[in-house]
Design an enzyme around this catalytic site. Sequence first.
Site, PDB file in Angstrom:
ATOM      1  N   MET A   1     -11.028  -1.657  10.774  1.00 48.25           N
ATOM      2  CA  MET A   1     -11.717  -0.410  10.823  1.00 48.25           C
ATOM      3  C   MET A   1     -13.220  -0.648  10.655  1.00 48.25           C
ATOM      4  O   MET A   1     -13.714  -1.754  10.416  1.00 48.25           O
ATOM      5  CB  MET A   1     -11.366   0.490   9.801  1.00 48.25           C
ATOM      6  CG  MET A   1      -9.705   1.272   9.957  1.00 48.25           C
ATOM      7  SD  MET A   1      -9.409   2.366   8.588  1.00 48.25           S
ATOM      8  CE  MET A   1      -8.139   3.342   9.417  1.00 48.25           C
TER       9      MET A   1
ATOM     10  N   HIS B   1     -15.803   0.751   4.184  1.00 49.71           N
ATOM     11  CA  HIS B   1     -14.237   0.422   4.455  1.00 49.71           C
ATOM     12  C   HIS B   1     -14.100  -0.308   5.835  1.00 49.71           C
ATOM     13  O   HIS B   1     -14.212   0.211   7.060  1.00 49.71           O
ATOM     14  CB  HIS B   1     -13.774   1.706   4.506  1.00 49.71           C
ATOM     15  CG  HIS B   1     -11.946   1.506   4.571  1.00 49.71           C
ATOM     16  ND1 HIS B   1     -11.167   1.232   3.503  1.00 49.71           N
ATOM     17  CD2 HIS B   1     -11.113   1.729   5.668  1.00 49.71           C
ATOM     18  CE1 HIS B   1     -10.170   1.060   3.973  1.00 49.71           C
ATOM     19  NE2 HIS B   1      -9.926   1.236   5.053  1.00 49.71           N
TER      20      HIS B   1
ATOM     21  N   HIS C   1      -2.831   0.635  -3.913  1.00 48.53           N
ATOM     22  CA  HIS C   1      -2.680  -0.762  -3.419  1.00 48.53           C
ATOM     23  C   HIS C   1      -2.108  -1.556  -4.730  1.00 48.53           C
ATOM     24  O   HIS C   1      -2.703  -1.644  -5.694  1.00 48.53           O
ATOM     25  CB  HIS C   1      -3.701  -1.306  -3.005  1.00 48.53           C
ATOM     26  CG  HIS C   1      -4.097  -2.718  -2.706  1.00 48.53           C
ATOM     27  ND1 HIS C   1      -5.161  -3.461  -2.397  1.00 48.53           N
ATOM     28  CD2 HIS C   1      -2.909  -3.644  -2.601  1.00 48.53           C
ATOM     29  CE1 HIS C   1      -4.708  -4.608  -2.151  1.00 48.53           C
ATOM     30  NE2 HIS C   1      -3.559  -4.691  -2.493  1.00 48.53           N
TER      31      HIS C   1
ATOM     32  N   HIS D   1     -11.038  -3.320   7.136  1.00 47.29           N
ATOM     33  CA  HIS D   1      -9.689  -4.077   6.552  1.00 47.29           C
ATOM     34  C   HIS D   1     -10.149  -5.550   6.437  1.00 47.29           C
ATOM     35  O   HIS D   1     -11.367  -5.733   6.121  1.00 47.29           O
ATOM     36  CB  HIS D   1      -8.694  -4.005   7.700  1.00 47.29           C
ATOM     37  CG  HIS D   1      -7.962  -2.528   7.606  1.00 47.29           C
ATOM     38  ND1 HIS D   1      -7.354  -1.874   8.515  1.00 47.29           N
ATOM     39  CD2 HIS D   1      -8.399  -1.497   6.642  1.00 47.29           C
ATOM     40  CE1 HIS D   1      -7.048  -0.674   8.441  1.00 47.29           C
ATOM     41  NE2 HIS D   1      -7.688  -0.332   7.135  1.00 47.29           N
TER      42      HIS D   1
ATOM     43  N   TYR E   1       0.981  -1.293   0.087  1.00 49.85           N
ATOM     44  CA  TYR E   1      -0.072   0.059   0.011  1.00 49.85           C
ATOM     45  C   TYR E   1       0.865   1.108   0.010  1.00 49.85           C
ATOM     46  O   TYR E   1       1.589   1.556   1.117  1.00 49.85           O
ATOM     47  CB  TYR E   1      -0.889  -0.032   1.299  1.00 49.85           C
ATOM     48  CG  TYR E   1      -1.834  -1.364   1.499  1.00 49.85           C
ATOM     49  CD1 TYR E   1      -2.914  -1.401   0.504  1.00 49.85           C
ATOM     50  CD2 TYR E   1      -1.232  -2.384   1.982  1.00 49.85           C
ATOM     51  CE1 TYR E   1      -3.788  -2.208   0.630  1.00 49.85           C
ATOM     52  CE2 TYR E   1      -2.080  -3.572   2.244  1.00 49.85           C
ATOM     53  CZ  TYR E   1      -3.445  -3.292   1.402  1.00 49.85           C
ATOM     54  OH  TYR E   1      -3.934  -4.667   1.334  1.00 49.85           O
TER      55      TYR E   1
ATOM     56  N   HIS F   1      -4.178  -2.525  -7.804  1.00 49.57           N
ATOM     57  CA  HIS F   1      -5.473  -3.226  -7.275  1.00 49.57           C
ATOM     58  C   HIS F   1      -6.348  -2.382  -7.039  1.00 49.57           C
ATOM     59  O   HIS F   1      -7.629  -2.450  -7.537  1.00 49.57           O
ATOM     60  CB  HIS F   1      -4.992  -3.860  -5.953  1.00 49.57           C
ATOM     61  CG  HIS F   1      -5.636  -5.230  -5.864  1.00 49.57           C
ATOM     62  ND1 HIS F   1      -6.985  -5.460  -5.785  1.00 49.57           N
ATOM     63  CD2 HIS F   1      -4.935  -6.359  -5.732  1.00 49.57           C
ATOM     64  CE1 HIS F   1      -7.050  -6.904  -5.683  1.00 49.57           C
ATOM     65  NE2 HIS F   1      -5.764  -7.334  -5.689  1.00 49.57           N
ATOM     66  N   HIS F   2      -6.346  -1.225  -6.169  1.00 48.53           N
ATOM     67  CA  HIS F   2      -7.244  -0.215  -6.249  1.00 48.53           C
ATOM     68  C   HIS F   2      -6.619   1.231  -5.995  1.00 48.53           C
ATOM     69  O   HIS F   2      -5.356   1.140  -5.376  1.00 48.53           O
ATOM     70  CB  HIS F   2      -8.284  -0.347  -5.157  1.00 48.53           C
ATOM     71  CG  HIS F   2      -7.736  -0.593  -3.498  1.00 48.53           C
ATOM     72  ND1 HIS F   2      -7.968  -1.551  -2.576  1.00 48.53           N
ATOM     73  CD2 HIS F   2      -7.137   0.457  -2.998  1.00 48.53           C
ATOM     74  CE1 HIS F   2      -7.390  -1.166  -1.666  1.00 48.53           C
ATOM     75  NE2 HIS F   2      -6.945  -0.152  -1.468  1.00 48.53           N
TER      76      HIS F   2
END
Length: 499
Positions: free
Chosen positions: A464, A389, A308, A391, A209, A241-242
């Site tokens: 999170m 969001h 990511h 994890h 990340y 990835h994002h």
Amino acid sequence: MAHDLLFRLFPLLALGVPLQSNRLGPTSRLRYSRFLDPSNVIFLRWDFDLEAEIISFELQVRTAGWVGFGVTNRYTNVGSDLVVGGVLPNGNVYFSDQHLVEEDTLKEDGSQDAELLGLTEDAVYTTMHFSRPFRSCDPHDLDITSNTVRVLAAYGLDDTLKLYRERTFVKSIFLLQVVHPDDLDVPEDTIIHDLEITNFLIPEDDTTYACTFLPLPIVSEKHHIYKFEPKLVYHNETTVHHILVYACGNASVLPTGISDCYGADPAFSLCSQVIVGSAVGGTSYQFPDDVGVSIGTPLDPQWILEIHYSNFNNLPGVYDSSGIRVYYTSQLCKYDTDVLQLGFFTFPIHFIPPGAESFMSYGLCRTEKFEEMNGAPMPDIQVYGYLLHTHLAGRALQAVQYRNGTQLRKICKDDSYDFNLQETRDLPSRVEIKPGDELLVECHYQTLDRDSMTFGGPSTINEMCLIFLFYYPQNNISSCMGYPDIIYVAHELGEEASE
Ligand SMILES: *[C@@H]1O[C@H](CO)[C@@H](O)[C@H](O)[C@H]1NC(C)=O
Ligand SMILES: *[C@@H]1O[C@H](CO)[C@@H](O)[C@H](O)[C@H]1NC(C)=O
Ligand SMILES: *[C@@H]1O[C@H](CO)[C@@H](O)[C@H](O)[C@H]1NC(C)=O
Ligand SMILES: *[C@@H]1O[C@H](CO)[C@@H](O)[C@H](O)[C@H]1NC(C)=O
């Protein structure tokens, strides 16, 4: 031929469709598309009819062998449904609704619920177009739902129906997505600005990340950003990835360079307000016509870009310059967009026990003090989009709206959340939040694979529980989070605590 035993041969002439034509099926444009594998061999287009509850897929694969597409679940491909088809060397077409009885073995379903719309093979591609109902009564078919769907695509180099790991791919896609019309008039004075990480040497780790603080375009007067578009550098494999863009408040000291987003440097978690999320392979995100992101005024935030990367083959020496392309204009929209962060406050007094099949955390936002906190009269909030969001332990999230003690609606939800799919999603219709409403965020975790406590926190090994609501008109409230009774928690832990 042995093939004939394996395949259900479709009497194509009986279907009344010409074999050679490339346009066997309905000619309507399929609105959505995505590559399903890192090497861009498998391309999926799809579209759906929400009322009729029918979805159609067109799978185009660089092969002369069989192709297959279906739905799978999170943990195993066994039990997945897979619609397979192809064109034999003699020109005969086969097509069948099947399911996986083992990782590599297919069996035909007793009930054939996919309808063939077209199957062709040319020098490069085999293209299969079919439709299916969202739900069938066949226990071997998995439902198409308005959650993240794990799609399974596979192909062969010939017409022998057997799955090979290297030609089998699973990808999470939110299939039943809503998009604003992409063909809205482009403002004449559009300016393009790229937020990107240039020449980043992708580490040879599976997952990275990378975060960096990037300045916004410098404009001397107010402008509106109306569109974000992933800007990807094509390698022979997809590594991005994002991409998430976060806004920072007026933090005066921001770190320079590129660092791990979820690592040791806490400065990288200063900026927690997501502005846009983009799943790679997805298309651009365009705001509704009447809203834009304001830039060029002193109150506007500074930004951070998170990319990511995955490098599952641990390739060395791959440099990347991907990012987000920002489209902005001086032709202002009616509203400045804003973000309201809901959920459970991200701190270590968020406990998720190990070995849990299902553990829920709740964050309640009571909006009765919003006007007082805002410092000025506050119009109702109009929500048009969201981003979920958690994890890696997150399995499902939802935001529920209550008014006067009664549940009004679920604003948004995903019962099949995938951390790898961080994307801004639009609501089918706008949701109004009035002062006094209560907004409950519910996060569902699973920790069967863990043997120690998971704590709240910014790192990927922490958790999170957040939902970002995108809304207008702007106000001064950026977050409204729940947290536990600290005194109670301290007592339970046998610690001293005072008010
Ligand atoms: C991609 O290219 C690199 C070098 O350019 C090569 O080492 C690697 O094997 C390639 N990967 C694939 C999947 O073709
Ligand atoms: C941010 O900082 C700038 C310069 O220090 C200042 O002019 C501006 O008012 C600040 N904005 C907010 C929202 O505090
Ligand atoms: C809640 O109920 C009270 C009393 O019935 C009413 O006055 C108020 O307008 C209601 N609030 C909303 C937001 O509808
Ligand atoms: C934000 O708060 C200030 C007072 O602190 C107020 O003057 C301003 O109008 C508020 N902004 C909005 C958009 O409500």
